[in-house]
Scaffold this motif. Structure first.
Motif, PDB file in Angstrom:
ATOM      1  N   ALA A  49      -1.565  16.709   3.882  1.00 52.80           N
ATOM      2  CA  ALA A  49      -0.996  17.451   5.012  1.00 52.80           C
ATOM      3  C   ALA A  49      -0.383  18.782   4.575  1.00 52.80           C
ATOM      4  O   ALA A  49      -0.250  19.691   5.390  1.00 52.80           O
ATOM      5  CB  ALA A  49       0.046  16.608   5.720  1.00 52.80           C
ATOM      6  N   SER A  50      -0.027  18.904   3.330  1.00 46.71           N
ATOM      7  CA  SER A  50       0.620  20.137   2.835  1.00 46.71           C
ATOM      8  C   SER A  50      -0.337  21.264   2.624  1.00 46.71           C
ATOM      9  O   SER A  50      -1.454  21.232   2.429  1.00 46.71           O
ATOM     10  CB  SER A  50       1.334  19.870   1.519  1.00 46.71           C
TER      11      SER A  50
ATOM     12  N   ASP B  68       1.463   6.905   1.485  1.00 49.74           N
ATOM     13  CA  ASP B  68       2.315   7.900   2.140  1.00 49.74           C
ATOM     14  C   ASP B  68       2.331   9.204   1.355  1.00 49.74           C
ATOM     15  O   ASP B  68       2.208  10.290   1.932  1.00 49.74           O
ATOM     16  CB  ASP B  68       3.753   7.380   2.280  1.00 49.74           C
ATOM     17  N   SER B  69       2.468   9.103   0.049  1.00 54.96           N
ATOM     18  CA  SER B  69       2.504  10.291  -0.806  1.00 54.96           C
ATOM     19  C   SER B  69       1.167  11.025  -0.747  1.00 54.96           C
ATOM     20  O   SER B  69       1.132  12.261  -0.686  1.00 54.96           O
ATOM     21  CB  SER B  69       2.836   9.885  -2.245  1.00 54.96           C
TER      22      SER B  69
ATOM     23  N   GLY C  50      11.910   6.317   0.660  1.00 54.35           N
ATOM     24  CA  GLY C  50      10.458   6.386   0.763  1.00 54.35           C
ATOM     25  C   GLY C  50       9.762   5.543  -0.288  1.00 54.35           C
ATOM     26  O   GLY C  50      10.390   4.854  -1.088  1.00 54.35           O
ATOM     27  N   ALA C  51       8.445   5.636  -0.291  1.00 55.69           N
ATOM     28  CA  ALA C  51       7.604   4.760  -1.103  1.00 55.69           C
ATOM     29  C   ALA C  51       7.416   5.236  -2.535  1.00 55.69           C
ATOM     30  O   ALA C  51       6.997   4.474  -3.386  1.00 55.69           O
ATOM     31  CB  ALA C  51       6.239   4.619  -0.446  1.00 55.69           C
TER      32      ALA C  51
ATOM     33  N   LEU D 243       0.810  -1.216   0.000  1.00 57.63           N
ATOM     34  CA  LEU D 243       0.000   0.000   0.000  1.00 57.63           C
ATOM     35  C   LEU D 243       0.849   1.275   0.000  1.00 57.63           C
ATOM     36  O   LEU D 243       0.352   2.345  -0.342  1.00 57.63           O
ATOM     37  CB  LEU D 243      -0.924   0.014   1.215  1.00 57.63           C
ATOM     38  N   GLY D 244       2.100   1.139   0.397  1.00 53.23           N
ATOM     39  CA  GLY D 244       2.922   2.333   0.554  1.00 53.23           C
ATOM     40  C   GLY D 244       2.452   3.159   1.740  1.00 53.23           C
ATOM     41  O   GLY D 244       2.432   4.381   1.699  1.00 53.23           O
ATOM     42  N   ALA D 245       2.085   2.475   2.818  1.00 51.82           N
ATOM     43  CA  ALA D 245       1.570   3.116   4.024  1.00 51.82           C
ATOM     44  C   ALA D 245       2.570   2.928   5.154  1.00 51.82           C
ATOM     45  O   ALA D 245       2.916   1.792   5.481  1.00 51.82           O
ATOM     46  CB  ALA D 245       0.224   2.511   4.408  1.00 51.82           C
ATOM     47  N   ARG D 246       3.018   4.043   5.720  1.00 52.41           N
ATOM     48  CA  ARG D 246       4.070   3.974   6.759  1.00 52.41           C
ATOM     49  C   ARG D 246       5.236   3.131   6.249  1.00 52.41           C
ATOM     50  O   ARG D 246       5.792   2.289   6.960  1.00 52.41           O
ATOM     51  CB  ARG D 246       3.523   3.413   8.055  1.00 52.41           C
TER      52      ARG D 246
END
Length: 139
Positions: A138-139, A131-132, A124-125, A67-70
């Protein structure tokens, strides 16, 4: 050229590494008694706890990679797990000579897997990940 391949390669790396861990974790879950027995044979303490921890790390960490999560945390946990497991279960230096080749091969395969996981932890992922998406929100 390689910049345009960064996201598909990042996803491919995560999927290929997860393909090692998720089936291994499911195997430990479906053959729990055998896993406990194998861990006991290595002389490790609390084999039931170790088996449960191992399958949880492999399944949860593997799914996190997919999933690319954490992802960075999952990759670090899987790298640590892989290095520890390699030391205890592929200790080619402590087996009879006729068994050393296979154990040494498995040990260094795991060292390479840990290296790939550390690369994912460092970089990173990639953009094709949860995550992306979370960072974008969040930005």
């Amino acid at each position: 050229m390689f910049k345009s391949l960064q996201n598909p390669l990042s996803l491919s790396a995560r999927l290929l590494l997860a393909a090692l861990f998720i089936p291994a974790g499911i195997s430990k879950l479906t053959a729990f008694a055998g896993t406990v027995s194998y861990i006991s044979s290595a002389g490790l303490p609390l084999p039931h706890v170790a088996a449960a921890l191992a399958l949880a790390v492999e399944i949860i960490g593997g799914v996190a990679l997919v999933l690319g999560a954490r992802t960075r945390l999952a990759a670090m946990a899987l790298a640590f797990f892989t290095l520890v497991a390699s030391y205890f279960f592929h200790n080619y230096w402590a087996v009879p000579q006729d068994q050393q080749f296979v154990q040494q091969l498995l040990f260094f395969k795991n060292i390479a897997v840990a290296g790939g996981l550390l690369g994912i932890a460092a970089w990173g992922a990639g953009a094709w990940s949860l995550d992306s998406k979370r960072e974008a929100v969040a930005s």
